[in-house]
Design an enzyme around this catalytic site. Structure first.
Site, PDB file in Angstrom:
ATOM      1  CG  HIS A  66      -3.338   3.197   2.397  1.00 13.54           C
ATOM      2  ND1 HIS A  66      -3.958   2.764   1.047  1.00 13.54           N
ATOM      3  CD2 HIS A  66      -3.401   1.998   3.102  1.00 13.54           C
ATOM      4  CE1 HIS A  66      -4.241   1.466   0.938  1.00 13.54           C
ATOM      5  NE2 HIS A  66      -3.892   1.007   2.208  1.00 13.54           N
ATOM      6  CB  CYS A  92      -0.853   0.075   0.889  1.00 18.07           C
ATOM      7  SG  CYS A  92      -1.963  -1.377   1.201  1.00 18.07           S
ATOM      8  CG  ASN A 127      -6.838  -0.963   1.469  1.00 20.89           C
ATOM      9  OD1 ASN A 127      -5.977  -0.588   0.443  1.00 20.89           O
ATOM     10  ND2 ASN A 127      -6.342  -1.377   2.546  1.00 20.89           N
TER      11      ASN A 127
HETATM   12  O1  UT7 Z   1      -3.847  -1.602   3.634  1.00 15.90           O
HETATM   13  C1  UT7 Z   1      -3.161  -2.041   4.366  1.00 15.90           C
HETATM   14  C2  UT7 Z   1      -3.374  -1.613   5.513  1.00 15.90           C
HETATM   15  N1  UT7 Z   1      -4.399  -2.172   6.047  1.00 15.90           N
HETATM   16  C3  UT7 Z   1      -5.087  -1.509   7.210  1.00 15.90           C
HETATM   17  O2  UT7 Z   1      -4.707  -0.212   7.534  1.00 15.90           O
HETATM   18  C4  UT7 Z   1      -6.320  -2.271   7.990  1.00 15.90           C
HETATM   19  C5  UT7 Z   1      -6.115  -1.952   9.500  1.00 15.90           C
HETATM   20  N2  UT7 Z   1      -7.010  -2.590  10.271  1.00 15.90           N
HETATM   21  C6  UT7 Z   1      -8.386  -2.170  10.332  1.00 15.90           C
HETATM   22  O3  UT7 Z   1      -8.743  -1.379   9.455  1.00 15.90           O
HETATM   23  C7  UT7 Z   1      -9.266  -2.787  11.469  1.00 15.90           C
HETATM   24  O4  UT7 Z   1      -8.592  -3.714  12.065  1.00 15.90           O
HETATM   25  C8  UT7 Z   1     -10.356  -3.912  10.577  1.00 15.90           C
HETATM   26  C9  UT7 Z   1     -11.253  -3.163   9.583  1.00 15.90           C
HETATM   27  C10 UT7 Z   1      -9.507  -4.718   9.530  1.00 15.90           C
HETATM   28  C11 UT7 Z   1     -11.198  -4.637  11.689  1.00 15.90           C
HETATM   29  O5  UT7 Z   1     -11.816  -3.825  12.287  1.00 15.90           O
HETATM   30  P1  UT7 Z   1     -11.671  -3.942  14.166  1.00 15.90           P
HETATM   31  O6  UT7 Z   1     -12.484  -2.807  14.782  1.00 15.90           O
HETATM   32  O7  UT7 Z   1     -10.108  -3.992  14.303  1.00 15.90           O
HETATM   33  O8  UT7 Z   1     -12.444  -5.513  14.178  1.00 15.90           O
HETATM   34  P2  UT7 Z   1     -11.733  -6.658  14.794  1.00 15.90           P
HETATM   35  O9  UT7 Z   1     -10.747  -7.296  13.796  1.00 15.90           O
HETATM   36  O10 UT7 Z   1     -11.286  -6.669  16.052  1.00 15.90           O
HETATM   37  O11 UT7 Z   1     -13.112  -7.630  14.772  1.00 15.90           O
HETATM   38  C12 UT7 Z   1     -14.141  -7.330  15.655  1.00 15.90           C
HETATM   39  C13 UT7 Z   1     -15.199  -8.581  15.394  1.00 15.90           C
HETATM   40  C14 UT7 Z   1     -14.881  -9.893  15.452  1.00 15.90           C
HETATM   41  O12 UT7 Z   1     -15.648 -10.551  15.972  1.00 15.90           O
HETATM   42  P3  UT7 Z   1     -15.600 -10.930  17.592  1.00 15.90           P
HETATM   43  O13 UT7 Z   1     -14.317 -11.750  17.872  1.00 15.90           O
HETATM   44  O14 UT7 Z   1     -15.602  -9.616  18.304  1.00 15.90           O
HETATM   45  O15 UT7 Z   1     -16.895 -11.966  17.984  1.00 15.90           O
HETATM   46  C15 UT7 Z   1     -14.635 -10.253  14.066  1.00 15.90           C
HETATM   47  O16 UT7 Z   1     -14.859 -11.670  13.955  1.00 15.90           O
HETATM   48  O17 UT7 Z   1     -15.539  -8.209  14.196  1.00 15.90           O
HETATM   49  C16 UT7 Z   1     -15.678  -9.613  13.632  1.00 15.90           C
HETATM   50  N3  UT7 Z   1     -15.658  -9.377  11.938  1.00 15.90           N
HETATM   51  C17 UT7 Z   1     -16.551  -8.961  11.206  1.00 15.90           C
HETATM   52  N4  UT7 Z   1     -18.172  -8.980  11.516  1.00 15.90           N
HETATM   53  C18 UT7 Z   1     -18.942  -8.596  10.537  1.00 15.90           C
HETATM   54  C19 UT7 Z   1     -14.643  -9.171  11.395  1.00 15.90           C
HETATM   55  N5  UT7 Z   1     -14.837  -9.075   9.943  1.00 15.90           N
HETATM   56  C20 UT7 Z   1     -16.271  -9.014   9.991  1.00 15.90           C
HETATM   57  C21 UT7 Z   1     -17.150  -8.557   9.051  1.00 15.90           C
HETATM   58  N6  UT7 Z   1     -18.432  -8.597   9.297  1.00 15.90           N
HETATM   59  N7  UT7 Z   1     -16.663  -8.257   7.722  1.00 15.90           N
END
Ligand code: UT7
Length: 320
Positions: A247, A111, A277
């Site tokens: 980004h 990225c 993204n």
């Molecule tokens: O381009 C490269 C750079 N990439 C980035 O900068 C990405 C950086 N990270 C992020 O933007 C965020 O961490 C994400 C958007 C990827 C995830 O958001 P988060 O607030 O960190 O969520 P999480 O990974 O902590 O997941 C929270 C919950 C989990 O469920 P439990 O364990 O709390 O029950 C996940 O399983 O959300 C669940 N989850 C979803 N639920 C519905 C993960 N993906 C999804 C989804 N729909 N698509």
């Protein structure tokens, strides 16, 4: 001599996929995607490829800059999703454009790919080695997603952005780059495994895997620091900067960076709502959207920043 961006272009696949459509593929909701990332839809390649979009973006950028193919001395493409392992996407673009005087190669900085490409071009121009370059960020990440993995497939989109960079009295004032390979396992996509007549390890296709929280923490710490470092180097304060083009990974990351820099959200334009993204494509596509909308005026101070797999990051301060 400085390196100045004198034209931009972009290309997105025709098919747009709204969050609601993904609800039928994986266990997700429009509400989750929007509230956690800001993304509402993304463009997904059906007939397009990384090269076809890159060529289209490059043609738009050349037209915008008023530059002919023969004038290009260098073509650099940031991509992790080229159509072929070789020849490079850059060489394919060179052929499609008829840019016979250019040296062409790809770089893999995920990225941060566009920022890394810009940095190389900046060094070539400052050294007097070249006058005119094409820098492209192009991705078809949809082919590298596990479309059963809700934690990744809802985040990414396809597309390409391009910029023509030319030697000038004004332009890029400062650039910083960095990498942290030790933390690379936070965001990965394996290539082919070793497989030959002497070993059979049952190669299986691998897909993008991300520890979202790790990457998130890295981004909100490293990106503001890199931007501040670049502004320091340029002798520019955040208040003087008109726009910070980051980004487009997550609206929450962008808001956190704005807060750390003590700058209003309006100075951080976004297009992740409609594009998701696009890895190396994000920054140049956003830059082109801003340029096409007439939001950039000659003399404006702009900051560009990219970050992602590697881990890698880069920030640039430039005069438009
Ligand atoms: O381009 C490269 C750079 N990439 C980035 O900068 C990405 C950086 N990270 C992020 O933007 C965020 O961490 C994400 C958007 C990827 C995830 O958001 P988060 O607030 O960190 O969520 P999480 O990974 O902590 O997941 C929270 C919950 C989990 O469920 P439990 O364990 O709390 O029950 C996940 O399983 O959300 C669940 N989850 C979803 N639920 C519905 C993960 N993906 C999804 C989804 N729909 N698509």
């Amino acid at each position: 001599m400085l390196a100045r961006i004198i034209g931009t272009g972009s290309s997105l696949p025709e098919k747009a996929v709204a969050n609601q459509e993904l609800e039928t593929l994986v266990d997700t909701t429009d509400e989750w995607i929007k509230s956690r990332t800001g993304i509402e839809k993304r463009h997904i390649a059906v007939t397009e490829t990384t090269t076809s979009m890159a060529v289209e973006a490059a043609k738009h950028a050349m037209k915008n800059a008023g530059v002919k193919a023969e004038e290009l001395d260098l073509i650099i493409v940031g991509t992790v999703s080229g159509d072929m392992c070789f020849p490079s996407t850059a060489c394919q673009i060179q052929s499609a454009l008829g840019a016979k005087n250019a040296t062409a190669f790809d770089i893999n900085a995920a990225c941060a790919g566009f920022l890394f490409g810009l940095s190389i071009v900046d060094a070539y121009i400052k050294s007097g080695r070249i006058k005119t370059a094409l820098v492209v960020g192009a991705e078809t990440l949809s082919k590298m997603m596990d479309w059963k993995d809700r934690s990744t497939c809802v985040l990414f989109g396809d597309g390409a952005g391009a910029a023509i960079v030319k030697s000038s009295d004004e332009g890029i004032l400062a650039l910083v780059q960095g990498s942290d390979g030790v933390r690379g396992s936070a965001l990965t996509c394996h290539n082919r495994a070793v497989n030959n007549p002497y070993v059979d390890n049952g190669f299986k296709t691998d897909y993008t895997k991300m520890n979202g929280q790790e990457v998130y923490k890295f981004a909100v710490k490293t990106v503001p620091a890199a931007i501040m470092q670049a502004m320091d180097k340029a002798g520019v304060s955040a208040d003087q900067v008109k726009y910070f083009l980051l980004h487009q990974a997550n609206i929450r990351i962008i808001e956190a960076v704005a807060k750390k820099l003590n700058q209003p959200a309006e100075k951080f334009p976004t297009n992740l709502q409609e594009c998701g993204n696009i890895s190396a494509g994000s920054v140049p596509i956003l830059l082109d959207f801003m340029n096409q909308e007439g939001k950039l005026e000659r003399g404006d101070l702009i900051v560009l920043a990219g970050f992602g797999a590697g881990l890698t990051w880069g920030a640039a301060v430039l005069t438009w």
